[in-house]
Write a protein that holds these residues in place. Structure first.
Motif, PDB file in Angstrom:
ATOM      1  N   ILE A 165       0.815  -1.216   0.000  1.00  0.00           N
ATOM      2  CA  ILE A 165       0.000   0.000   0.000  1.00  0.00           C
ATOM      3  C   ILE A 165       0.847   1.264   0.000  1.00  0.00           C
ATOM      4  CG2 ILE A 165      -1.965  -1.080   1.161  1.00  0.00           C
ATOM      5  CD1 ILE A 165      -0.915   0.223   3.798  1.00  0.00           C
ATOM      6  N   MET A 166       0.185   2.343  -0.310  1.00  0.00           N
ATOM      7  CA  MET A 166       0.676   3.697  -0.074  1.00  0.00           C
ATOM      8  C   MET A 166      -0.556   4.528   0.281  1.00  0.00           C
ATOM      9  SD  MET A 166       0.981   5.584  -3.719  1.00  0.00           S
ATOM     10  CE  MET A 166       1.062   7.033  -2.764  1.00  0.00           C
ATOM     11  N   LEU A 175       6.180   7.723   2.561  1.00  0.00           N
ATOM     12  CA  LEU A 175       6.440   6.301   2.789  1.00  0.00           C
ATOM     13  C   LEU A 175       7.179   6.082   4.107  1.00  0.00           C
ATOM     14  CD1 LEU A 175       7.408   4.775  -0.672  1.00  0.00           C
ATOM     15  CD2 LEU A 175       5.280   4.529   0.596  1.00  0.00           C
ATOM     16  N   ASP A 176       8.076   7.001   4.452  1.00  0.00           N
ATOM     17  CA  ASP A 176       8.792   6.890   5.734  1.00  0.00           C
ATOM     18  C   ASP A 176       7.809   6.892   6.902  1.00  0.00           C
ATOM     19  OD1 ASP A 176      11.343   6.756   4.676  1.00  0.00           O
ATOM     20  OD2 ASP A 176      11.735   8.902   4.901  1.00  0.00           O
ATOM     21  N   ARG A 177       6.844   7.791   6.861  1.00  0.00           N
ATOM     22  CA  ARG A 177       5.855   7.876   7.945  1.00  0.00           C
ATOM     23  C   ARG A 177       4.960   6.635   7.965  1.00  0.00           C
ATOM     24  NH1 ARG A 177       0.830  11.753   8.259  1.00  0.00           N
ATOM     25  NH2 ARG A 177       0.126  11.244  10.352  1.00  0.00           N
ATOM     26  N   LEU A 178       4.518   6.183   6.794  1.00  0.00           N
ATOM     27  CA  LEU A 178       3.693   4.982   6.696  1.00  0.00           C
ATOM     28  C   LEU A 178       4.464   3.773   7.236  1.00  0.00           C
ATOM     29  CD1 LEU A 178       1.121   3.526   5.691  1.00  0.00           C
ATOM     30  CD2 LEU A 178       2.195   3.427   3.423  1.00  0.00           C
ATOM     31  N   HIS A 179       5.718   3.643   6.840  1.00  0.00           N
ATOM     32  CA  HIS A 179       6.569   2.552   7.287  1.00  0.00           C
ATOM     33  C   HIS A 179       6.735   2.587   8.806  1.00  0.00           C
ATOM     34  CE1 HIS A 179      10.778   0.851   7.848  1.00  0.00           C
ATOM     35  NE2 HIS A 179      10.065  -0.191   7.453  1.00  0.00           N
ATOM     36  N   GLY A 180       7.029   3.757   9.348  1.00  0.00           N
ATOM     37  CA  GLY A 180       7.203   3.897  10.795  1.00  0.00           C
ATOM     38  C   GLY A 180       5.948   3.546  11.566  1.00  0.00           C
ATOM     39  N   GLY A 222       7.758   2.541  -4.258  1.00  0.00           N
ATOM     40  CA  GLY A 222       6.690   3.430  -3.807  1.00  0.00           C
ATOM     41  C   GLY A 222       5.609   2.800  -2.955  1.00  0.00           C
ATOM     42  N   PHE A 223       5.958   1.776  -2.145  1.00  0.00           N
ATOM     43  CA  PHE A 223       4.944   1.186  -1.291  1.00  0.00           C
ATOM     44  C   PHE A 223       5.551   0.579  -0.030  1.00  0.00           C
ATOM     45  CE2 PHE A 223       6.061  -2.380  -4.108  1.00  0.00           C
ATOM     46  CZ  PHE A 223       6.209  -3.429  -3.208  1.00  0.00           C
ATOM     47  N   VAL A 224       4.637   0.274   0.902  1.00  0.00           N
ATOM     48  CA  VAL A 224       4.966  -0.446   2.125  1.00  0.00           C
ATOM     49  C   VAL A 224       4.129  -1.719   2.127  1.00  0.00           C
ATOM     50  CG1 VAL A 224       4.806  -0.399   4.660  1.00  0.00           C
ATOM     51  CG2 VAL A 224       5.590   1.627   3.421  1.00  0.00           C
ATOM     52  N   HIS A 225       4.767  -2.835   2.452  1.00  0.00           N
ATOM     53  CA  HIS A 225       4.087  -4.124   2.573  1.00  0.00           C
ATOM     54  C   HIS A 225       3.666  -4.293   4.027  1.00  0.00           C
ATOM     55  CE1 HIS A 225       3.640  -8.565   2.173  1.00  0.00           C
ATOM     56  NE2 HIS A 225       4.030  -8.528   3.438  1.00  0.00           N
ATOM     57  N   VAL A 226       2.417  -4.717   4.236  1.00  0.00           N
ATOM     58  CA  VAL A 226       1.890  -4.975   5.586  1.00  0.00           C
ATOM     59  C   VAL A 226       1.208  -6.331   5.555  1.00  0.00           C
ATOM     60  CG1 VAL A 226       0.298  -4.185   7.379  1.00  0.00           C
ATOM     61  CG2 VAL A 226       1.496  -2.504   5.963  1.00  0.00           C
TER      62      VAL A 226
END
Length: 179
Positions: A138-139, A145-150, A167-171
Motif C-alpha cells: 500500500i501507499m 512512505l517513511d511515515r507509513l513505514h514507521g 513506492g509502497f509499504v508491505h503490511v
C-alpha cells in the motif's frame, strides 16, 4: 427453542463477536476505503460494527482486494483488515481516507509469474502472505512512505516491508518481522 439450538446460537453469536486485535468497543465501526492503482476501482466498505463483522462489507473488501491480474478473489484475513484500520488511525486519518492498493490477494499463478519475471519483483516470496489473503502492498496519498513505514512498524501487527524505490509499504499478518 430447544436448549441445544439456543446453545448453538450462542456459540455462533459468540464466534461472530470474537474479533482479532484490537478489541472493538461498543459503538465503534470499522470502515476501509481503498483504491486499486492498477484499475482505479474503489471500495468504501463498512465491515464491522459493535464487535460484529458485516458480511456485505467483508464481501466488498474481498472483491476490492482481489488479484487484479486474474480477477480471482479470496477471503481476506480479518486481522489484516483490522490492522489496516489501526494503521489508518495511527496516521490520524479519517475513516474515509483512501488507501492506495498496489497488491492485495495474489493467486498462486500470479505469484509464480512475478517470481519468474524477476527484476523489480525479485523480492516475491514463493510462499507469499499475499497468496493467503494476509498481505497488502500500500501507499497513502499525502503520507510519506517513511511515515507509513514507521507507523506500520510501531503497530507490531505482523510483517512490514519497505520499498521506497517501488513506492509502497508491505503490511501482513504473518509473524512480526521487517525488511
Amino acid at each position: 427453542m430447544s436448549r441445544r439450538a439456543m446453545l448453538g446460537g450462542a456459540l455462533v453469536g459468540g464466534a461472530a463477536l470474537a474479533l482479532p486485535f484490537p478489541a472493538m468497543a461498543v459503538g465503534t465501526e470499522w470502515r476501509l476505503a481503498i483504491r486499486n492503482v492498477h484499475n482505479n476501482e474503489t471500495v468504501d466498505a463498512l465491515f464491522a460494527r459493535n464487535g460484529t463483522f458485516l458480511p456485505e462489507g467483508l464481501a466488498e473488501l474481498n472483491h476490492g482486494l482481489r488479484d487484479w491480474r486474474t480477477g480471482e478473489a479470496t477471503v481476506m484475513d480479518r486481522r489484516l483488515l483490522a490492522l489496516l484500520v489501526q494503521l489508518r488511525d495511527k496516521l490520524e486519518l479519517s475513516g474515509s481516507s483512501k488507501i492506495n492498493l498496489i497488491s492485495g490477494y495474489r493467486s498462486p499463478a500470479t505469484n509464480a509469474a512475478l517470481r519468474a519475471k524477476g527484476g523489480e519483483h525479485t523480492g516475491v516470496a514463493s510462499q507469499s502472505q499475499h497468496m493467503l489473503g494476509k498481505a497488502t502492498d500500500i501507499m497513502v496519498p499525502g503520507v510519506t512512505l517513511d511515515r507509513l513505514h514507521g507507523a506500520a512498524l510501531a503497530l507490531g501487527g505482523g510483517g512490514v516491508g519497505y520499498y521506497p524505490r517501488d513506492g509502497f509499504v508491505h503490511v501482513d499478518t504473518g509473524r512480526v518481522r521487517h525488511w
